[in-house]
Write an enzyme that holds these catalytic residues in place. Structure first.
Site, PDB file in Angstrom:
ATOM      1  N   GLY A   1       9.513  -1.844   5.722  1.00 19.61           N
ATOM      2  CA  GLY A   1       8.449  -1.484   6.034  1.00 19.61           C
ATOM      3  C   GLY A   1       7.790  -2.237   7.336  1.00 19.61           C
TER       4      GLY A   1
ATOM      5  N   GLY B   1       3.184  -2.683   9.211  1.00 21.50           N
ATOM      6  CA  GLY B   1       2.285  -2.642   9.767  1.00 21.50           C
ATOM      7  C   GLY B   1       2.231  -3.468  10.534  1.00 21.50           C
TER       8      GLY B   1
ATOM      9  N   ILE C   1       6.246  -6.473  10.273  1.00 24.85           N
ATOM     10  CA  ILE C   1       8.100  -5.820   9.938  1.00 24.85           C
ATOM     11  C   ILE C   1       8.467  -6.955   8.488  1.00 24.85           C
ATOM     12  CG2 ILE C   1      10.040  -4.888  11.056  1.00 24.85           C
ATOM     13  CD1 ILE C   1       8.708  -4.837  13.549  1.00 24.85           C
ATOM     14  N   VAL C   2       9.180  -4.982   8.249  1.00 19.61           N
ATOM     15  CA  VAL C   2       9.399  -6.196   6.724  1.00 19.61           C
ATOM     16  C   VAL C   2      10.722  -5.480   6.821  1.00 19.61           C
ATOM     17  CG1 VAL C   2       9.558  -6.189   3.944  1.00 19.61           C
ATOM     18  CG2 VAL C   2       7.633  -6.010   5.336  1.00 19.61           C
TER      19      VAL C   2
ATOM     20  N   ASP D   1      -8.344  -7.543   0.389  1.00 24.34           N
ATOM     21  CA  ASP D   1      -7.907  -6.360   0.979  1.00 24.34           C
ATOM     22  C   ASP D   1      -6.728  -5.599   0.120  1.00 24.34           C
ATOM     23  OD1 ASP D   1      -6.983  -4.751   3.206  1.00 24.34           O
ATOM     24  OD2 ASP D   1      -5.495  -5.979   3.689  1.00 24.34           O
TER      25      ASP D   1
END
Length: 464
Positions: A71, A73, A77-78, A189
């Protein structure tokens, strides 16, 4: 989609193969990235090695092997990885440009501090924190090691959930939120991509970059939640309290029922219109709480009577009533009607939501009444620093964590046996982790959630 219901220790399960076959909402194309996935021949030192992940370089401790991107965003980063020390799979998040500006630095500090404080089964666990840099002058990268889950809620929303699964997932959301609220932490969120699950229906809340402690003396910021899940008080530039998160849960629950976003606004004005078209124009009592310029705009909009909740959420959208737990569509609809309330003063609290008949079938005092996290930085949200000062604060937090870490787990966090991924499920170093469907750290774009944009004049200021 109809799934067989299974009982696992009296709790629902999800068919991971069916539910999580799709990628998450903002994903990295693993097949294309893996082609360029090469270990660097030049090691940073004898503790670390470097791996190219797309356009980024991960420099990680040797204990973390088989990195696979899952993933990306705006804030990080993952990668999924195998932890050879704990013999389990983990997720490693590399914060993107944490010192690019004061806003990024403050978010990084906030996320790190709050993740170190919270300790609840329905909130993602921080297992380790590290940096490959050895001095403050060199310091530029922060890596957070967390539990690895199977998917985020975006995929689950597309399933035909029965009442047991739906109510159990909501119960866990509320337990996690109550734990945060008990320490005065507002998440701000909450959205499907910030909530992750496993196939046994275990749910955990992610991402504290935008969370803040309640009661701050500063003007609260409107750009804090993905637009679709923003509460009316956020849209209208009012002050807000803990139950701003309850509105977000109501939006998520409604999305589970409808399989589509409830209020898909294109901007703040359209978002407000989407809300009042369905729920009705609020009463004059609520209007009096608005800033004069915002009130003038809202009062001059077309008036809507709104729809009743049986029309918004008819029985045909719900699964059959549950014989096992006596859960009914009418109960689910009643809970929605108490969460999706425009006036926050009349909206249900997290405590009352946990006692609602649709939720309290799962009530466990150990989960609901867990000791609140102790926030050691009481000025977490009042702090204002230069980038260099934020950098020093974060560096101290990372160094402090490294000193307190034993066997790779930050003290105070759950042990591997209590984590979401059991060691028996961990893959050996030679195995692939491509079957892990997702763990999202999808951050909304700055235009949607940039907390640097203060509410000094109210978000509907463009209407003046």
């Amino acid at each position: 989609m109809s799934l067989h219901f299974l009982y696992y220790c009296s709790e629902p399960t999800l068919d991971v193969k069916i539910a999580f076959c799709q990628g998450f909402d903002k994903h990295v194309d693993v097949s294309s990235v893996v082609k360029h996935y090469n270990m660097s021949k030049s090691k940073v030192d004898n503790q670390f090695y470097s791996v190219e992940v797309g356009d980024s370089t991960f420099t990680v401790l040797k204990r973390y092997q088989n990195l696979k991107p899952i993933g990306s965003g705006a804030q990080g980063i993952v990668c999924a990885a195998y932890d050879a020390v704990l013999d389990r799979n983990v997720a490693i998040k590399k914060l993107s440009r944490p010192f690019q500006n004061q806003t990024h630095a403050k978010r990084a500090y906030r996320e790190l501090v709050l993740m170190k404080c919270v300790n609840h089964k329905n909130i993602i666990s921080l297992l380790n924190v590290f940096t490959p840099q050895k001095t403050l002058e060199e310091f530029q990268d922060v890596y957070l090691v967390m539990e690895l889950m199977d998917a985020n809620l975006c995929q689950v929303i597309q399933m035909e959930l029965d009442h047991e699964r739906m109510s159990y997932l909501l119960y866990q959301m509320l337990c996690g939120i109550k734990h945060l609220h008990s320490a005065g932490i507002i998440h701000r969120d909450l959205k499907p991509s910030n909530i992750v699950v496993k196939s046994d229906c275990t749910l955990k809340i992610l991402d504290f970059g935008l969370a803040r402690t309640a009661g701050t003396s500063f003007m609260m910021t409107p750009y804090v939640v993905t637009r679709y899940y923003r509460a009316p008080e956020v849209i209208l530039g009012m002050g807000y309290k803990e139950n701003v998160d309850i509105w977000s849960v109501g939006c998520i629950m409604g999305e589970m029922v409808r399989h589509k976003i409830l209020f898909p606004g294109r901007d703040y004005i359209d978002q407000w219109n989407k809300v009042i078209e369905q729920l009705g124009t609020p009463c004059p009592e609520f209007m009096k709480k608005l800033q004069p310029t915002v009130r003038n705009y809202v009062e001059n909009r077309p008036k809507y009577a709104g729809l009743t909740f049986p029309k918004l959420f008819p029985d045909s959208l719900f699964p059959a009533d549950s014989e096992h737990n006596k859960l009914k569509a009418s109960q689910a609809r009643d809970l929605l009607s108490k969460m999706l309330v425009i006036d926050p003063a009349k909206r249900i609290s997290v405590d009352d939501a946990l006692q609602h008949p649709y939720i309290n079938v799962w009530y466990d005092p150990a989960e609901v009444e867990a000791p609140p996290p102790q926030i050691y930085d009481k000025q977490l949200d009042e702090r204002e620093h230069t980038i260099e000062e934020w950098k020093e604060l974060i560096y101290k937090e990372v160094m402090n964590s490294e000193e307190k870490t034993k066997n790779g787990v930050v003290k105070g966090q759950p042990s591997p046996s209590g984590a979401a991924v059991n060691s028996s499920e961990s893959l050996p170093p030679s195995s692939s982790v491509n079957d892990i469907s997702s763990m999202s750290t999808d951050q909304t774009l700055a235009s949607d959630t940039d907390s640097s944009l203060e509410a000094s004049a109210g978000p509907l200021g463009c209407c003046r």
